[in-house]
Enzyme design. Structure first.
Site, PDB file in Angstrom:
ATOM      1  N   GLU A 104       0.817  -1.194   0.000  1.00 51.85           N
ATOM      2  CA  GLU A 104       0.000   0.000   0.000  1.00 51.85           C
ATOM      3  C   GLU A 104       0.857   1.253   0.000  1.00 51.85           C
ATOM      4  O   GLU A 104       1.931   1.293   0.600  1.00 51.85           O
ATOM      5  CB  GLU A 104      -0.899  -0.003   1.236  1.00 51.85           C
ATOM      6  CG  GLU A 104      -1.819  -1.210   1.223  1.00 51.85           C
ATOM      7  CD  GLU A 104      -2.769  -1.271   2.386  1.00 51.85           C
ATOM      8  OE1 GLU A 104      -3.791  -1.945   2.247  1.00 51.85           O
ATOM      9  OE2 GLU A 104      -2.508  -0.658   3.429  1.00 51.85           O
ATOM     10  N   CYS A 117       3.355   8.365   1.150  1.00 53.18           N
ATOM     11  CA  CYS A 117       3.959   7.428   2.096  1.00 53.18           C
ATOM     12  C   CYS A 117       4.091   6.084   1.389  1.00 53.18           C
ATOM     13  O   CYS A 117       3.085   5.491   0.996  1.00 53.18           O
ATOM     14  CB  CYS A 117       3.027   7.345   3.312  1.00 53.18           C
ATOM     15  SG  CYS A 117       3.533   6.140   4.536  1.00 53.18           S
ATOM     16  N   CYS A 124       7.106  -7.155   7.889  1.00 52.24           N
ATOM     17  CA  CYS A 124       8.281  -6.566   8.545  1.00 52.24           C
ATOM     18  C   CYS A 124       8.743  -7.482   9.662  1.00 52.24           C
ATOM     19  O   CYS A 124       7.921  -7.994  10.424  1.00 52.24           O
ATOM     20  CB  CYS A 124       7.933  -5.191   9.107  1.00 52.24           C
ATOM     21  SG  CYS A 124       9.330  -4.374   9.920  1.00 52.24           S
ATOM     22  N   CYS A 128       7.432  -4.897  15.955  1.00 51.52           N
ATOM     23  CA  CYS A 128       6.946  -3.948  16.963  1.00 51.52           C
ATOM     24  C   CYS A 128       5.515  -4.355  17.335  1.00 51.52           C
ATOM     25  O   CYS A 128       4.690  -4.604  16.446  1.00 51.52           O
ATOM     26  CB  CYS A 128       6.987  -2.518  16.414  1.00 51.52           C
ATOM     27  SG  CYS A 128       8.630  -2.072  15.831  1.00 51.52           S
ATOM     28  N   CYS A 131       2.239  -2.594  15.942  1.00 54.10           N
ATOM     29  CA  CYS A 131       2.147  -2.298  14.501  1.00 54.10           C
ATOM     30  C   CYS A 131       1.513  -3.449  13.732  1.00 54.10           C
ATOM     31  O   CYS A 131       1.920  -4.603  13.867  1.00 54.10           O
ATOM     32  CB  CYS A 131       3.561  -2.018  13.967  1.00 54.10           C
ATOM     33  SG  CYS A 131       3.618  -1.767  12.190  1.00 54.10           S
ATOM     34  N   GLY A 174       6.969  -1.971   6.283  1.00 50.13           N
ATOM     35  CA  GLY A 174       8.356  -2.414   6.227  1.00 50.13           C
ATOM     36  C   GLY A 174       9.350  -1.467   6.861  1.00 50.13           C
ATOM     37  O   GLY A 174       9.049  -0.313   7.149  1.00 50.13           O
ATOM     38  N   GLU A 175      10.544  -2.017   7.095  1.00 47.24           N
ATOM     39  CA  GLU A 175      11.635  -1.245   7.682  1.00 47.24           C
ATOM     40  C   GLU A 175      12.612  -0.894   6.541  1.00 47.24           C
ATOM     41  O   GLU A 175      13.319  -1.772   6.024  1.00 47.24           O
ATOM     42  CB  GLU A 175      12.317  -2.093   8.769  1.00 47.24           C
ATOM     43  CG  GLU A 175      13.661  -1.593   9.241  1.00 47.24           C
ATOM     44  CD  GLU A 175      13.669  -0.141   9.705  1.00 47.24           C
ATOM     45  OE1 GLU A 175      12.863   0.238  10.550  1.00 47.24           O
ATOM     46  OE2 GLU A 175      14.514   0.627   9.181  1.00 47.24           O
ATOM     47  N   SER A 206      12.195   6.710   7.490  1.00 44.39           N
ATOM     48  CA  SER A 206      11.852   6.455   8.893  1.00 44.39           C
ATOM     49  C   SER A 206      12.357   5.079   9.287  1.00 44.39           C
ATOM     50  O   SER A 206      12.145   4.099   8.579  1.00 44.39           O
ATOM     51  CB  SER A 206      10.326   6.515   9.055  1.00 44.39           C
ATOM     52  OG  SER A 206       9.955   6.125  10.353  1.00 44.39           O
ATOM     53  N   SER A 227      11.524   6.030  14.831  1.00 46.59           N
ATOM     54  CA  SER A 227      10.373   5.597  15.636  1.00 46.59           C
ATOM     55  C   SER A 227      10.873   5.359  17.046  1.00 46.59           C
ATOM     56  O   SER A 227      11.506   4.343  17.318  1.00 46.59           O
ATOM     57  CB  SER A 227       9.789   4.307  15.070  1.00 46.59           C
ATOM     58  OG  SER A 227       9.265   4.557  13.799  1.00 46.59           O
ATOM     59  N   LEU A 228      10.592   6.311  17.902  1.00 45.94           N
ATOM     60  CA  LEU A 228      11.127   6.230  19.270  1.00 45.94           C
ATOM     61  C   LEU A 228      10.182   5.402  20.144  1.00 45.94           C
ATOM     62  O   LEU A 228      10.532   4.359  20.661  1.00 45.94           O
ATOM     63  CB  LEU A 228      11.317   7.635  19.823  1.00 45.94           C
ATOM     64  CG  LEU A 228      12.278   7.734  20.983  1.00 45.94           C
ATOM     65  CD1 LEU A 228      13.699   7.420  20.552  1.00 45.94           C
ATOM     66  CD2 LEU A 228      12.226   9.116  21.617  1.00 45.94           C
ATOM     67  N   ASN A 229       9.000   5.911  20.332  1.00 42.06           N
ATOM     68  CA  ASN A 229       7.906   5.141  20.942  1.00 42.06           C
ATOM     69  C   ASN A 229       8.145   4.657  22.369  1.00 42.06           C
ATOM     70  O   ASN A 229       7.397   3.813  22.873  1.00 42.06           O
ATOM     71  CB  ASN A 229       7.530   3.939  20.067  1.00 42.06           C
ATOM     72  CG  ASN A 229       7.135   4.365  18.675  1.00 42.06           C
ATOM     73  OD1 ASN A 229       6.694   5.487  18.478  1.00 42.06           O
ATOM     74  ND2 ASN A 229       7.296   3.494  17.698  1.00 42.06           N
ATOM     75  N   ASN A 303      -3.201   4.125  16.450  1.00 50.31           N
ATOM     76  CA  ASN A 303      -4.323   3.775  15.576  1.00 50.31           C
ATOM     77  C   ASN A 303      -4.692   2.326  15.828  1.00 50.31           C
ATOM     78  O   ASN A 303      -3.864   1.434  15.645  1.00 50.31           O
ATOM     79  CB  ASN A 303      -3.930   3.971  14.106  1.00 50.31           C
ATOM     80  CG  ASN A 303      -3.780   5.437  13.779  1.00 50.31           C
ATOM     81  OD1 ASN A 303      -4.653   6.246  14.085  1.00 50.31           O
ATOM     82  ND2 ASN A 303      -2.645   5.799  13.188  1.00 50.31           N
ATOM     83  N   CYS A 346      -1.264   5.359  10.034  1.00 51.92           N
ATOM     84  CA  CYS A 346      -0.012   4.733  10.462  1.00 51.92           C
ATOM     85  C   CYS A 346      -0.259   3.396  11.130  1.00 51.92           C
ATOM     86  O   CYS A 346      -1.081   3.295  12.027  1.00 51.92           O
ATOM     87  CB  CYS A 346       0.660   5.604  11.520  1.00 51.92           C
ATOM     88  SG  CYS A 346       1.864   6.684  10.856  1.00 51.92           S
TER      89      CYS A 346
HETATM   90  N1  SAH Z   1       9.508   0.733   9.801  1.00 50.08           N
HETATM   91  C1  SAH Z   1       9.668   2.124   9.843  1.00 50.08           C
HETATM   92  C2  SAH Z   1       8.679   2.886   8.977  1.00 50.08           C
HETATM   93  C3  SAH Z   1       7.277   2.367   8.956  1.00 50.08           C
HETATM   94  S1  SAH Z   1       6.344   2.500  10.425  1.00 50.08           S
HETATM   95  C4  SAH Z   1       9.621   2.637  11.259  1.00 50.08           C
HETATM   96  O1  SAH Z   1       9.252   1.881  12.151  1.00 50.08           O
HETATM   97  O2  SAH Z   1       9.987   3.787  11.469  1.00 50.08           O
HETATM   98  C5  SAH Z   1       5.895   4.238  10.393  1.00 50.08           C
HETATM   99  C6  SAH Z   1       5.448   4.777  11.715  1.00 50.08           C
HETATM  100  O3  SAH Z   1       4.185   4.249  12.083  1.00 50.08           O
HETATM  101  C7  SAH Z   1       6.375   4.470  12.873  1.00 50.08           C
HETATM  102  O4  SAH Z   1       6.748   5.649  13.515  1.00 50.08           O
HETATM  103  C8  SAH Z   1       5.544   3.622  13.807  1.00 50.08           C
HETATM  104  O5  SAH Z   1       5.899   3.859  15.140  1.00 50.08           O
HETATM  105  C9  SAH Z   1       4.137   4.082  13.486  1.00 50.08           C
HETATM  106  N2  SAH Z   1       3.098   3.117  13.782  1.00 50.08           N
HETATM  107  C10 SAH Z   1       3.127   1.795  13.600  1.00 50.08           C
HETATM  108  N3  SAH Z   1       1.963   1.240  14.013  1.00 50.08           N
HETATM  109  C11 SAH Z   1       1.185   2.232  14.471  1.00 50.08           C
HETATM  110  C12 SAH Z   1      -0.133   2.297  14.994  1.00 50.08           C
HETATM  111  N4  SAH Z   1      -0.877   1.224  15.109  1.00 50.08           N
HETATM  112  N5  SAH Z   1      -0.615   3.509  15.356  1.00 50.08           N
HETATM  113  C13 SAH Z   1       0.134   4.616  15.189  1.00 50.08           C
HETATM  114  N6  SAH Z   1       1.365   4.623  14.695  1.00 50.08           N
HETATM  115  C14 SAH Z   1       1.896   3.439  14.335  1.00 50.08           C
HETATM  116 FE1  SF4 Z   2       8.260  -2.700  11.125  1.00 50.55          FE
HETATM  117 FE2  SF4 Z   2       8.111  -0.038  11.494  1.00 50.55          FE
HETATM  118 FE3  SF4 Z   2       6.001  -1.626  12.018  1.00 50.55          FE
HETATM  119 FE4  SF4 Z   2       8.126  -1.712  13.599  1.00 50.55          FE
HETATM  120  S1  SF4 Z   2       6.783   0.072  13.299  1.00 50.55           S
HETATM  121  S2  SF4 Z   2       7.016  -3.488  12.791  1.00 50.55           S
HETATM  122  S3  SF4 Z   2       9.775  -1.411  12.149  1.00 50.55           S
HETATM  123  S4  SF4 Z   2       6.927  -1.285  10.039  1.00 50.55           S
END
Ligand code: SAH
Ligand code: SF4
Length: 383
Positions: A104, A117, A124, A128, A131, A174-175, A206, A227-229, A303, A346
């Site tokens: 997508e 995007c 991936c 995480c 995600c 994906g990463e 990212s 992606s700090l989180n 989300n 996201c």
């Molecule tokens: N893999 C890369 C880029 C894709 S993820 C990365 O992790 O940076 C893009 C962003 O979406 C990241 O910052 C991640 O923290 C955020 N993300 C993933 N799942 C999410 C969700 N369910 N709600 C909000 N943000 C989310």
């Molecule tokens: Fe992969 Fe980014 Fe999702 Fe983590 S947040 S699982 S690195 S796509």
């Protein structure tokens, strides 16, 4: 982390896909067939400047050459399975990348930009926990042409309404730093004057924090988002397993190195998970953690997706977190969530054609911070 089934056409015999080429690659490829170097530049001009992809229309090439090139180069792009448009103007494109897999790309409009995007992998492996993509193990890395292809298809579609992509973010599925060859190959095509010619400052990669590959973002002189989180190692490791391998101290050191090399501040993405990362005390720790890292923070309220086990904080909690971080002097952004009605926000992107019926996914009844679809941020960086 590189080897796996990669770039499907890279070693294939038979015609090569044009969108896999950089200028240098095409020159070398044509040379193998005894063609002049400058032909590559001519073809690039037709394709990226004029959007002509039929050799018969490339009139500065001789008839014989055109006939030969047809056997050497194709302009195939992944077929579009679905094109959905959200009530807020966000658009989602679902592409068929064979074997029952889909990827997508999402277009997010805002006042002064139209951000695309893109996805870099199918699934991936970073896993995480919050995600949706991370729940789907890595099936395949995308090729350069599949990444450039996302850009071209969307750009061609937007042209019909006189719109143009102004920014591109590698924040889809994906990463990106787990697929460097294809990602940085596509970046070269996208930023180069002989290619799409989009400024490097409009391109953001990212990452979840694959430290050994992060220098490449600086080398490519594009923007970095991380992606700090998590506000400390314990919390980050809990939600992002990659943190056990590459902990915060090293990650933030690498971020500073990026800043030294480029002079560009980093965008720190921070997903607000109810009860886990969304408290006022967490905001304080986050600001303290980042106090000497040149960055801006992008708050992304979680989300929701089925079976995630996480919840989205209430709008009030999100607001309070934002206010506290600002009060402490951080540059912190909270943006409207975009595209949730088409399941394009996201972390909501899926890989399987079969499971991906986003328009049928009823999120209107899910309790989202006490409100329905209306809410805040998508995590789009302010780049
Ligand atoms: N893999 C890369 C880029 C894709 S993820 C990365 O992790 O940076 C893009 C962003 O979406 C990241 O910052 C991640 O923290 C955020 N993300 C993933 N799942 C999410 C969700 N369910 N709600 C909000 N943000 C989310
Ligand atoms: Fe992969 Fe980014 Fe999702 Fe983590 S947040 S699982 S690195 S796509």
């Amino acid at each position: 982390m590189q080897p796996l089934e990669n770039t499907p056409t890279a070693d294939a015999v038979g015609p090569r896909n044009f969108y896999s080429f950089t200028l240098e690659n095409l020159e070398a490829y044509l040379k193998q067939y005894g063609k002049e170097k400058f032909r590559a530049q001519q073809i690039f001009k037709w394709v990226y400047e004029q959007r002509v992809t039929d050799f018969d229309q490339m009139l500065n090439l001789s008839k014989d050459l055109r006939a030969e090139l047809k056997n050497l180069i194709t302009f195939d792009l992944p077929p579009v399975l679905k094109h959905l448009i959200s009530v807020d103007g966000t658009q989602k494109f679902l592409f068929d990348v064979r074997d029952g897999n889909s990827i997508e790309a999402v277009v997010i409009p805002s006042d002064d930009r139209l951000t695309l995007c893109v996805s870099s992998e199918i699934g991936c492996n970073m896993g995480c926990h919050f995600c949706f993509t991370g729940k789907q193990k890595l099936k395949r890395r995308l090729s350069t042409e599949e990444i450039v292809g996302q850009f071209m298809i969307v750009q061609d579609s937007l042209k019909k309404t006189n719109q143009k992509i102004s920014n591109i973010v590698f924040m889809g599925m994906g990463e990106p730093l787990d697929n460097c060859e294809a990602v940085f190959g596509s970046i070269e095509v996208i930023h180069s004057p002989w290619g799409v010619n989009l400024s490097r400052k409009k391109i953001t990669v990212s990452t979840s924090g694959l430290i050994p590959e992060m220098y490449r973002v600086a080398d490519a002189k594009v923007r970095l988002a991380v992606s700090l989180n998590g506000y400390n190692d314990e919390v980050r490791s809990e939600v992002m397993p990659i943190n056990k391998k590459y902990p915060l101290k090293d990650l933030l050191e690498e971020c500073k190195r990026y800043y030294k090399a480029t002079g560009e501040r980093i965008t720190m993405e921070y997903v607000l998970l109810k009860g886990i990362t969304d408290q006022i005390s967490h905001a304080k720790e986050l600001v303290r953690l980042l106090k000497d890292v040149p960055c801006k923070i992008n708050l992304i309220p979680f989300n929701e997706h089925p079976g995630s086990g996480f919840e989205r904080p209430s709008d009030e909690t999100v607001q309070a977190f934002h206010t506290e971080a600002m009060r402490l002097g951080a540059q912190v952004l909270l943006r409207r969530t975009m595209g949730r009605d088409i399941f394009a926000a996201c972390g909501q992107l899926a890989t399987k054609v079969k499971v991906d019926h986003p328009e049928r996914m009823d999120i209107s009844n899910s309790k989202i911070g006490g409100t329905n679809v209306r809410s805040f941020s998508r995590g789009q960086p302010s780049v």
